[in-house]
Enzyme design. Structure first.
Site, PDB file in Angstrom:
ATOM      1  CG  ASN A   1      11.541  14.827  33.925  1.00 31.65           C
ATOM      2  OD1 ASN A   1      12.568  15.148  34.668  1.00 31.65           O
ATOM      3  ND2 ASN A   1      11.124  15.602  32.925  1.00 31.65           N
TER       4      ASN A   1
ATOM      5  CB  ALA B   1      16.824  20.530  30.304  1.00 28.96           C
TER       6      ALA B   1
ATOM      7  CG  ASP C   1       7.946  15.530  25.156  1.00 30.21           C
ATOM      8  OD1 ASP C   1       8.686  16.652  24.493  1.00 30.21           O
ATOM      9  OD2 ASP C   1       8.427  14.456  25.061  1.00 30.21           O
TER      10      ASP C   1
ATOM     11  N   PRO D   1       6.054  23.321  23.199  1.00 32.46           N
ATOM     12  CG  PRO D   1       7.050  25.432  23.821  1.00 32.46           C
ATOM     13  CD  PRO D   1       5.834  24.519  24.155  1.00 32.46           C
TER      14      PRO D   1
ATOM     15  CE  LYS E   1      13.671  11.644  20.855  1.00 30.11           C
ATOM     16  NZ  LYS E   1      13.708  11.166  22.295  1.00 30.11           N
TER      17      LYS E   1
ATOM     18  CE  LYS F   1      14.346  16.530  19.591  1.00 31.11           C
ATOM     19  NZ  LYS F   1      13.607  17.246  20.809  1.00 31.11           N
TER      20      LYS F   1
HETATM   21  O1  PMT Z   1      19.301  15.311  35.291  1.00 34.62           O
HETATM   22  P1  PMT Z   1      19.998  13.889  35.681  1.00 34.62           P
HETATM   23  O2  PMT Z   1      19.254  13.357  36.739  1.00 34.62           O
HETATM   24  O3  PMT Z   1      21.648  13.748  35.863  1.00 34.62           O
HETATM   25  O4  PMT Z   1      19.771  12.975  34.294  1.00 34.62           O
HETATM   26  C1  PMT Z   1      20.058  13.146  33.208  1.00 34.62           C
HETATM   27  C2  PMT Z   1      19.215  13.187  31.928  1.00 34.62           C
HETATM   28  C3  PMT Z   1      18.701  11.599  31.922  1.00 34.62           C
HETATM   29  C4  PMT Z   1      18.022  13.930  32.165  1.00 34.62           C
HETATM   30  C5  PMT Z   1      20.272  13.630  30.584  1.00 34.62           C
HETATM   31  O5  PMT Z   1      21.322  12.686  30.476  1.00 34.62           O
HETATM   32  C6  PMT Z   1      19.405  13.307  29.448  1.00 34.62           C
HETATM   33  O6  PMT Z   1      19.031  12.442  28.562  1.00 34.62           O
HETATM   34  N1  PMT Z   1      18.788  14.272  29.147  1.00 34.62           N
HETATM   35  C7  PMT Z   1      17.701  14.595  28.113  1.00 34.62           C
HETATM   36  C8  PMT Z   1      16.228  14.304  28.510  1.00 34.62           C
HETATM   37  C9  PMT Z   1      15.093  14.407  27.430  1.00 34.62           C
HETATM   38  O7  PMT Z   1      14.419  15.223  27.387  1.00 34.62           O
HETATM   39  O8  PMT Z   1      15.222  13.691  26.283  1.00 34.62           O
HETATM   40  P2  PMT Z   1      14.433  13.619  24.991  1.00 34.62           P
HETATM   41  O9  PMT Z   1      14.945  12.329  24.360  1.00 34.62           O
HETATM   42  O10 PMT Z   1      12.870  13.626  25.391  1.00 34.62           O
HETATM   43  O11 PMT Z   1      14.760  15.035  24.205  1.00 34.62           O
HETATM   44  C10 PMT Z   1      15.747  15.086  23.336  1.00 34.62           C
HETATM   45  C11 PMT Z   1      16.289  16.443  23.309  1.00 34.62           C
HETATM   46  O12 PMT Z   1      15.372  17.591  23.019  1.00 34.62           O
HETATM   47  C12 PMT Z   1      16.847  16.972  24.774  1.00 34.62           C
HETATM   48  O13 PMT Z   1      18.133  17.642  24.297  1.00 34.62           O
HETATM   49  C13 PMT Z   1      15.746  17.658  25.423  1.00 34.62           C
HETATM   50  O14 PMT Z   1      16.507  18.720  26.131  1.00 34.62           O
HETATM   51  C14 PMT Z   1      15.254  18.301  24.318  1.00 34.62           C
HETATM   52  N2  PMT Z   1      13.569  18.832  24.066  1.00 34.62           N
HETATM   53  C15 PMT Z   1      12.875  17.740  24.571  1.00 34.62           C
HETATM   54  C16 PMT Z   1      11.635  18.138  24.698  1.00 34.62           C
HETATM   55  C17 PMT Z   1      11.082  19.358  24.444  1.00 34.62           C
HETATM   56  N3  PMT Z   1       9.684  19.670  24.655  1.00 34.62           N
HETATM   57  N4  PMT Z   1      12.039  20.229  24.161  1.00 34.62           N
HETATM   58  C18 PMT Z   1      13.213  19.963  24.176  1.00 34.62           C
HETATM   59  O15 PMT Z   1      14.068  20.655  23.628  1.00 34.62           O
END
Ligand code: PMT
Length: 398
Positions: free
Chosen positions: A209, A274, A278, A305, A338, A342
């Site tokens: 991504n 990060a 998914d 996971p 979330k 989480k």
């Molecule tokens: O890296 P940059 O270019 O500076 O951009 C920053 C960013 C947009 C990546 C950052 O600000 C951000 O929003 N990061 C979260 C990205 C994400 O995966 O969001 P999510 O809504 O899908 O996940 C929610 C949370 O669960 C996040 O803390 C993620 O790290 C975590 N996660 C998600 C999927 C997964 N399989 N395991 C996880 O732990």
């Protein structure tokens, strides 16, 4: 306030030189003493008199000029400075600083000083991304030179891209954080995740991504400067690791999971910026997959996971867990959902469709959500967002 602090500001010949006037004005309002050194080219863009009026001191341009008091000016300024700042810093200045070239008042003073140096690069995108400039930048960073910006946007030359000097307010904040760093995280262990993950399809292809790692790296750097012992678990990115931070590289979500399960219980604060995938490919091909002309190609993905959820399930007493929610719709609802699922204490809701927010850019627009309410923040640099997140995490700890 910067009372008793002496800032020596170098101004080079970039069009952003006019913004340096505001830097001087802001520093004076914070009671700093400011001496300005201009390059000859800078004086073609802004009159020295402007800086003299704002700083209440004579501006130095010529190393050999006769001055009112007898001292070797570049040495006395180099010694008096609590910090040397160059804003704007042109590609030429960066090259000279990286290679020890001292052929004018500014470059000789920079070479002579033992004070911390902060540069605010400003140039055309092509010049900024040129291999020579990037190599000079790495050399400077490895020697401890601090940088602020550049940001991205419309440039004076008509191009759009990176190379735009940071705003004066950001430069002054960077100066403040170097001269008067907060040390309110001393003794704390902080783990930050950053960047994308990479899910292999075959030896030459993968799923990933747009995460650049900038948000997570800004968090790690800010926490380190505030005194924390920082571990940065990073997917593959193209930015330099902050000095003094332990970096643990990961690639896939599975490797991120493994790394986090080993470390999560020993941390005081965990911030997961990060963007882990998914899903992963069910069967990674050992050889390059060949094109099947005319046939649709079907890739089966299986769920990875949820690392943040697994960390939440192992939450330790007193630990503060922070997550990010990257959303394109129903931002607040999804982020709140979330936060609960989480088992987090703080969720940083990130509408990644907003201009100047989310992936790749130097700024972000977020809302900090806790179980007690939501605090929307205006657009600001990722470094400033990082400081707000750390402030909130510390409040939650107490
Ligand atoms: O890296 P940059 O270019 O500076 O951009 C920053 C960013 C947009 C990546 C950052 O600000 C951000 O929003 N990061 C979260 C990205 C994400 O995966 O969001 P999510 O809504 O899908 O996940 C929610 C949370 O669960 C996040 O803390 C993620 O790290 C975590 N996660 C998600 C999927 C997964 N399989 N395991 C996880 O732990």
């Amino acid at each position: 306030m910067l009372s008793g602090k002496h800032v020596v500001l170098g101004v080079t010949g970039g069009i952003a030189a006019y913004k340096a006037c505001e830097v001087v004005s802001r520093l004076r309002k914070l009671h700093a003493e400011v001496d300005v050194i201009m390059t000859q080219n800078a004086t073609r863009l802004v009159q020295p008199l402007t800086f003299e009026t704002l700083s209440n001191r004579p501006v130095c341009v010529d190393t050999f000029a006769r001055v009112e008091s007898w001292d070797v000016k570049h040495i006395s300024l180099a010694q008096k400075a609590d910090i040397m700042v160059v804003a704007p810093a042109t590609a030429n200045l960066m090259a000279k600083l990286a290679h020890g070239i001292a052929d004018d008042m500014l470059s000789t003073t920079l070479l002579a000083t033992k004070a911390p140096i902060l540069i605010a690069p400003a140039m055309n995108t092509g010049m900024w991304t040129a291999a020579a400039t990037q190599q000079n930048l790495q050399t400077l960073i490895s020697r401890g030179v601090k940088t602020v910006g550049p940001g991205s946007g419309f440039l004076a030359c008509g191009d759009t891209g990176s190379g735009r000097m940071s705003e004066p307010v950001e430069i002054v904040e960077a100066i403040q954080s170097i001269l008067c760093p907060k040390r309110d995280m001393e003794g704390l262990r902080v783990l930050v995740t950053a960047g994308p993950t990479v899910e292999r399809i075959d030896p030459v292809r993968y799923l990933t991504n747009d995460s650049s790692g900038k948000m997570g790296y800004a968090l790690a750097e800010a926490a380190h400067q505030r005194g924390a012992q920082v571990t940065l678990v990073s997917g593959p990115v193209h930015i330099a690791a902050p000095n003094g931070v332990e970096v643990v590289p990961v690639t896939s979500t599975a490797s991120l999971y493994e790394c986090m399960m080993e470390r999560c219980e020993q941390q005081d604060i965990i911030i997961q910026a990060a963007a882990p995938a998914d899903y992963r490919v069910e069967h990674i091909a050992e050889q390059k997959i060949k094109k099947q002309s005319g046939e649709p190609f079907v890739l089966t993905l299986v769920e990875n996971p949820d690392v943040a959820r697994a960390v939440g399930q192992r939450k330790q007493p007193g630990q503060v867990l922070v997550g990010f929610a990257a959303e394109t719709q129903n931002v607040m609802c999804n982020a709140q959902d979330k936060l609960q699922k989480k088992n987090l204490d703080l969720m940083v809701a990130n509408d990644v469709t907003a201009e100047g927010a989310g992936f790749g850019v130097d700024t972000n627009i977020v809302t900090l959500i806790t179980r007690d309410g939501a605090t929307p923040l205006p657009k600001m640099s990722k470094r400033e967002v990082a400081e707000h997140i750390l402030d909130k995490a510390l409040t939650l700890r107490s």
